[in-house]
Design a protein around this motif. Structure first.
Motif, mmCIF file in Angstrom:
data_model
loop_
_atom_site.group_PDB
_atom_site.id
_atom_site.type_symbol
_atom_site.label_atom_id
_atom_site.label_comp_id
_atom_site.label_asym_id
_atom_site.label_seq_id
_atom_site.Cartn_x
_atom_site.Cartn_y
_atom_site.Cartn_z
ATOM 1 N N ASP A 135 0.826 -1.201 0.000
ATOM 2 C CA ASP A 135 0.000 0.000 0.000
ATOM 3 C C ASP A 135 0.866 1.259 0.000
ATOM 4 O O ASP A 135 0.696 2.154 -0.841
ATOM 5 N N LEU A 136 1.815 1.346 0.940
ATOM 6 C CA LEU A 136 2.659 2.529 1.017
ATOM 7 C C LEU A 136 3.542 2.656 -0.223
ATOM 8 O O LEU A 136 3.715 3.757 -0.765
ATOM 9 N N LEU A 212 13.902 15.468 -3.830
ATOM 10 C CA LEU A 212 14.044 14.030 -3.642
ATOM 11 C C LEU A 212 14.276 13.701 -2.169
ATOM 12 O O LEU A 212 13.667 12.771 -1.612
ATOM 13 N N ASP A 213 15.143 14.468 -1.501
ATOM 14 C CA ASP A 213 15.431 14.216 -0.087
ATOM 15 C C ASP A 213 14.212 14.483 0.787
ATOM 16 O O ASP A 213 13.970 13.756 1.766
ATOM 17 N N LEU A 214 13.435 15.503 0.451
ATOM 18 C CA LEU A 214 12.197 15.747 1.195
ATOM 19 C C LEU A 214 11.248 14.562 1.069
ATOM 20 O O LEU A 214 10.626 14.125 2.055
ATOM 21 N N PHE A 219 8.765 9.567 3.186
ATOM 22 C CA PHE A 219 8.522 8.129 3.052
ATOM 23 C C PHE A 219 8.992 7.392 4.308
ATOM 24 O O PHE A 219 8.318 6.477 4.805
ATOM 25 N N ASP A 220 10.160 7.785 4.805
ATOM 26 C CA ASP A 220 10.719 7.143 5.988
ATOM 27 C C ASP A 220 9.810 7.344 7.197
ATOM 28 O O ASP A 220 9.552 6.414 7.967
ATOM 29 N N ARG A 221 9.308 8.566 7.351
ATOM 30 C CA ARG A 221 8.426 8.852 8.483
ATOM 31 C C ARG A 221 7.152 8.012 8.414
ATOM 32 O O ARG A 221 6.734 7.409 9.417
#
Length: 231
Positions: A135-136, A212-214, A219-221
């Motif tokens: 899903d993510l 991209l870093d944002l 995504f990580d959060r």
């Protein structure tokens, strides 16, 4: 001198040689000027000889794109998911920037080519192997969009316009600044980069990596929170 039908000198004509020559020719004369006839002239063969290796112009363009995308260097095994995605996306950007016409051809394809599908599959695999849910990962890929292959489609892309903006008299500039103060403020404080497609005064590479870093941070959060679209 009569043209050869399948070889130039002692080098046999094959699909790889046709595609490599087409890429080099498009780099030199532009994708709009590339034709089967022009490519045949470059290779020193009759046009019909090309059709033994590519059925038509569309197949030629697909093959050229796959030659470029297929050369994207993958991250080293064991690289954490965030670094692996970042490295692969920036490697894709480097590959496409080396051939200014590649993004245009990519956007013109009716369906993804095999190498583009393989690249997409590899990026999805990085997220899934990193513990992301299906899903993510689905929403992550939408968020990445064209960044997956190293380019962005900006809201105000003026790359086809004049090389420098027309000069305005000071009074007109003051009027514009008064009417659109925040636009004027950002324009005055931007880093200089005349070749930018993001917007005049912007550093393309910096802006690409910044966004991209944002995205990767976000995504990580969400991944750590166990986010789902149903939640």
């Amino acid at each position: 001198m009569a043209q050869q039908t399948g070889t130039t000198g002692r080098t046999p004509l094959n699909r790889d040689r046709v595609l490599g020559a087409a890429v080099a020719l498009a780099d030199g004369i532009g994708i709009e000027a590339l034709s089967m006839r022009r490519l045949a002239q470059e290779l020193g063969v009759v046009p019909m000889a090309l059709y033994k290796h590519v059925a038509n112009k569309d197949q030629l363009l697909d093959g050229m794109l796959d030659l470029i995308v297929g050369a994207i260097v993958p991250p080293a095994p064991g690289t954490d998911w965030r670094s692996a995605v970042r490295q692969r996306v920036l490697a894709a950007r480097s590959a496409l920037l080396g051939h200014p016409w590649a993004a245009q051809v990519l956007q013109s394809r009716a369906r993804p080519t095999p190498a583009v599908l393989a690249h997409t599959d590899a990026v999805i695999g990085i997220f899934r192997s990193g513990g992301f849910s299906v899903d993510l990962t689905h929403h992550v890929m939408h968020a990445l969009g064209s960044r997956l292959l190293g380019f962005t489609q900006e809201l105000f892309d003026d790359s086809a316009g004049p090389a420098t903006p027309p000069a305005l008299p000071p009074a007109a500039l003051r009027e514009l600044a008064a009417r659109y103060p925040y636009v004027a403020e950002l324009a005055a404080g931007a880093t200089h980069d005349q070749g930018s497609v993001v917007g005049r005064g912007c550093d393309d590479q910096f802006e690409f990596e910044f966004a991209l870093d944002l995205l990767l941070d976000g995504f990580d959060r969400l991944h750590r929170q166990g986010w789902t679209s149903g939640g």
